[in-house]
Design an enzyme around this catalytic site. Structure first.
Site, short mmCIF file in Angstrom:
data_model
loop_
_atom_site.label_atom_id
_atom_site.label_comp_id
_atom_site.label_asym_id
_atom_site.label_seq_id
_atom_site.Cartn_x
_atom_site.Cartn_y
_atom_site.Cartn_z
CG LEU A 1 -2.31 -1.29 1.22
CD1 LEU A 1 -2.58 -0.75 3.02
CD2 LEU A 1 -3.04 -1.00 -0.18
N GLY A 2 1.80 1.19 0.38
CA GLY A 2 3.18 2.34 0.83
C GLY A 2 3.61 2.26 1.70
CD GLU A 3 9.52 2.07 1.88
OE1 GLU A 3 10.72 2.38 2.15
OE2 GLU A 3 8.94 1.48 0.43
N GLY A 4 5.80 4.20 4.49
CA GLY A 4 5.76 5.17 5.95
C GLY A 4 7.13 5.11 6.58
N GLY A 5 7.02 6.45 7.48
CA GLY A 5 7.94 6.37 8.38
C GLY A 5 8.55 5.76 9.03
N GLY B 1 7.93 1.89 8.39
CA GLY B 1 8.94 0.92 7.46
C GLY B 1 7.48 0.48 6.52
CB VAL C 1 1.66 0.08 4.33
CG1 VAL C 1 0.61 -0.35 4.81
CG2 VAL C 1 1.98 0.88 5.82
CE LYS D 1 2.48 1.89 9.20
NZ LYS D 1 2.20 2.46 9.79
CG ASP E 1 4.61 11.81 14.12
OD1 ASP E 1 4.36 11.16 14.51
OD2 ASP E 1 5.59 11.15 13.26
#
Ligand SMILES: *[C@@H]1O[C@H](CO)[C@@H](O)[C@H](O)[C@H]1NC(C)=O
Ligand SMILES: *[C@@H]1O[C@H](CO)[C@@H](O)[C@H](O)[C@H]1NC(C)=O
Ligand SMILES: *[C@@H]1O[C@H](CO)[C@@H](O)[C@H](O)[C@H]1NC(C)=O
Ligand SMILES: *[C@@H]1O[C@H](CO)[C@@H](O)[C@H](O)[C@H]1NC(C)=O
Ligand SMILES: *[C@@H]1O[C@H](CO)[C@@H](O)[C@H](O)[C@H]1NC(C)=O
Ligand SMILES: *[C@@H]1O[C@H](CO)[C@@H](O)[C@H](O)[C@H]1NC(C)=O
Ligand SMILES: *[C@@H]1O[C@H](CO)[C@@H](O)[C@H](O)[C@H]1NC(C)=O
Length: 653
Positions: free
Chosen positions: A363-367, A369, A371, A385, A482
């Site tokens: 689905l994507g990459e967050g801060g 790791g 997902v 995640k 954040d």
């Protein structure tokens, strides 16, 4: 001091505690002295010398006496091996002061305060005889019950205790006697909880007496309180404590052992115990039950949360449990074992759910790791995640934080279903929220139009509800830190859900300000005090929320550069809004994508609230509960905002 008369007969008292650390002064009623007596003066003198006398001895054990005849006071003090001189001295001083305070006129008393190190202080009008004195033994238990498989728990606990008994009471001429009748151990109860146990005898005992004393403690504990989440048994000559968290510095350097195969079913009585005596007293133990039994027992309780559970037979003493000053923020035995159990997922199950972390599921990459989208066997869609590795992380802490975060359930918070900890893998499993994040719509000229004012206004109110839940209903309070548009996910009906909350605590970032995880995007939302000094509080989140309101209204990021006049002076969203506000033209802020379809009083009120949220001084910013009142009630008078605080110019690319 409240005094309570109890049964005339007792041998040990059981007290349950709801606090993290407990110490008790046990004042035996073997005799009285008057406050102006020489005995009392001698007692004060010898106890005041004790911290230095103990710490100047090798092995931190000291016994001595002062005075003559009936005024002679014997006292002793000891600290567990491995204590630093400072900790030892502090502990002895706490114990000595506590005894003088809590036992105003008793000729005999003892105390085993437990934090941060463990020590013993006792005094008497008779010499310490080098034998077990079982008078005035006290059992303290945690108020919580073990909720997991109790059979399994008991097997592990008994195995640990029996092994520790052997080590603690090893004869002094054997190699393990270097332990000085002391042992501390940690054993894994399950993959996410450990048992921390500690045993200590006074060095004047023989090996057999030490074994007797500790064994008696363990058996007493088990017979009354085997299902509790923690317990302490104190005697004049030995100490036993176990709990589900590391309550002493003694555990800092101990490795967690895995439990061996189970065989032992219960703790056998001491091997050295004389035959035909059902209470197994060692032959040389002097029996004070024969002296001084007469009138009622007085138990003085100074901590109202302490509950006396029950009392068995013979002897009388005064007991004063006290909280020690050491503050504990969180307490592992709060963590219900079965809860943690149900939260843990096997790595194989996660692999199956995500098609082995296939690219098509990403689905994507967050801060923190990558997902992935996943589907559990029961059909539930989840977001998985996979946390990037961070060194030095305490897995126990990780589990605790996960349990804490998973308890937070609110319609505006993305729910944490569980976790997986296996080898190097740390994975969090979340509720799947289908409609991407708020920034995806808000800052995209093509999609902005999908968010009309009614929708945006509703989103503002619901985000406030979500943050309020974080601030108010989590213990301890979770500060988001954040907070940003990309962390607000939208469900199928475009309702907002806050994601990734608790990550700062899960990653133990309390102290880190210069952490590489803070990227420019995050800084945009940071309050001045957090960005510049790393200070955070609930008001830090209020600041970020204020910025978010402005972004929702304007459809522009805070970093967006505005043309202020023909001379093209540039400012960020905050400076721009302030300029519009002071000139009364705040409606110019409104996102043109809304094509003028909005209620100007609602927009003005939201901008007003946002300005209050981003005040320079955190104290000038309203609490979330106040913000919600301001949003929902048109009649609430809002304070006049002053020049907001803003972080000077951040470039964002
Ligand atoms: C202690 O003092 C109280 C009253 O002052 C008295 O009733 C009691 O008998 C005394 N106890 C002993 C063991 O001397
Ligand atoms: C200690 O005090 C008790 C009670 O007052 C008394 O019976 C005993 O004789 C005292 N012991 C000594 C050694 O003075
Ligand atoms: C001992 O202290 C208690 C309570 O502080 C008091 O009631 C009692 O009279 C005292 N006994 C003596 C002998 O001083
Ligand atoms: C103090 O001691 C004296 C004897 O030395 C005695 O007469 C007096 O009653 C005591 N006072 C108190 C308050 O115990
Ligand atoms: C105990 O401490 C006192 C005061 O520091 C000192 O005078 C005394 O000699 C010490 N006793 C021993 C046995 O170290
Ligand atoms: C201190 O302990 C030792 C060993 O138990 C004992 O021989 C000695 O008499 C004790 N000293 C005092 C003053 O009680
Ligand atoms: C509890 O643990 C015991 C021993 O490990 C095991 O035999 C038993 O099946 C467990 N019971 C449940 C309900 O899990």
């Amino acid at each position: 001091m409240k005094q309570m008369s109890l049964f005339p007969i007792l041998s040990f008292v059981v007290i349950s505690f709801g606090v993290a650390s407990v110490s008790a002064q046990i004042c035996l009623n073997n005799g009285n002295f008057s406050s102006n007596s020489t005995f009392n003066a001698n007692r004060r003198i010898i106890l005041s010398f004790l911290p230095s006398n103990v710490t100047t001895q090798d092995g931190f054990y000291y016994n001595g006496s002062i005075g003559e005849g009936p005024n002679r006071v014997y006292a002793r003090g000891m600290c567990i091996p491995g204590s630093t001189a400072d900790d030892c001295s502090d502990c002895i001083k706490t114990a000595s002061d506590g005894l003088v305070q809590s036992c105003p006129n008793q000729t005999e008393a003892y105390s085993w305060p437990g934090d941060p190190t463990l020590c013993l202080v006792s005094y008497s009008n008779t010499s310490f005889s080098g034998s077990v004195d079982s008078d005035g033994r006290v059992i303290l238990t945690n108020t919580g019950d073990i909720t997991s498989n109790i059979t399994k728990f008991t097997e592990i606990w008994e195995d640990l205790v029996v092994r520790m008994l052997d080590i603690a009471s090893a004869p002094k001429d054997t190699p393990s006697s270097s332990n000085n009748y002391y042992t501390a151990n940690i054993i894994a109860l399950n993959p996410f909880q450990d048992i921390f146990a500690l045993m200590q005898c006074t060095p004047d005992l023989s090996s057999g007496d030490c074994d007797y004393c500790l064994r008696q403690s363990a058996r007493d504990y088990q017979s009354c309180c085997g299902k509790k989440q923690g317990g302490v048994v104190m005697q004049q000559s030995c100490f036993f404590r176990w709990d589900l968290y590391a309550y002493s510095k003694a555990f800092d350097n101990i490795m967690v052992a895995s439990p061996p195969p189970m065989t032992i079913r219960s703790i056998p009585p001491s091997a050295g115990a004389p035959a035909n005596q059902n209470d197994n007293r060692p032959s040389n133990s002097h029996d004070r039950n024969r002296r001084g039994i007469s009138t009622g027992i007085v138990v003085a309780i100074t901590v109202p949360t302490v509950v006396i559970v029950f009392i068995l037979f013979s002897l009388r003493f005064v007991l004063c449990p006290r909280r020690t000053s050491l503050q504990r923020t969180k307490y592992e035995s709060d963590t219900d074992i079965s809860t943690t159990n149900s939260l843990q997922y096997e790595f194989e199950a996660i692999e199956a759910a995500t098609n082995k972390f296939s690219v098509s599921n990403k689905l994507g990459e967050g801060g923190y790791g990558e997902v992935y989208k996943g589907k559990l066997p029961n059909g539930t869609e989840v977001a998985v995640k996979r946390l990037s590795e961070m060194s030095g992380q305490d897995t126990r802490k990780f589990r605790n934080e996960v349990v804490l975060v998973s308890k937070l359930q609110h319609k505006n918070l993305v729910r944490l279903f569980g976790f997986c900890l296996q080898g190097d893998e740390k994975i969090l499993i979340y509720e799947f929220v289908p409609n991407k994040s708020l920034d995806y719509y808000l800052f995209d000229p093509e999609k902005q139009g999908q968010l009309d004012w009614t929708r945006r206004y509703k989103i503002i109110g619901e985000i406030a509800q979500g943050i309020l839940h974080l601030h108010q209903d989590s213990h301890p309070t979770i500060i988001y830190r954040d907070f940003k548009a990309s962390n607000i996910l939208l469900d199928a009906d475009m309702n907002p859900k806050i994601s990734d909350f608790g990550m700062a605590t899960i990653f133990g970032m309390e102290e880190t300000r210069g952490n590489s995880k803070w990227n420019a995007e995050t800084l945009i939302y940071m309050s001045p005090e957090f960005a510049m000094h790393g200070k955070f509080s609930m008001k830090t989140d209020v600041y970020s929320f204020g910025i978010l309101i402005l972004e929702i209204i304007s459809g522009k990021e805070n970093s967006y550069l505005y043309q202020i006049d023909e001379n093209t002076t540039a400012g960020n969203l905050v400076t721009y809004v302030w300029r519009l506000w002071t000139s009364g033209s705040q409606l110019e802020l409104v996102d043109p994508a809304m094509r003028g379809n909005y209620k100007s009083n609602e927009v003005t009120r939201c901008i007003h609230i946002a300005l209050l949220c981003i005040q320079e001084n955190p104290e000038d910013r309203p609490m979330l509960s106040t913000i919600i009142t301001m949003l929902t009630s048109n009649t609430t008078i809002l304070p006049v905002p002053r020049l907001p605080g803003f972080f000077p110019q951040i470039r964002h690319n």
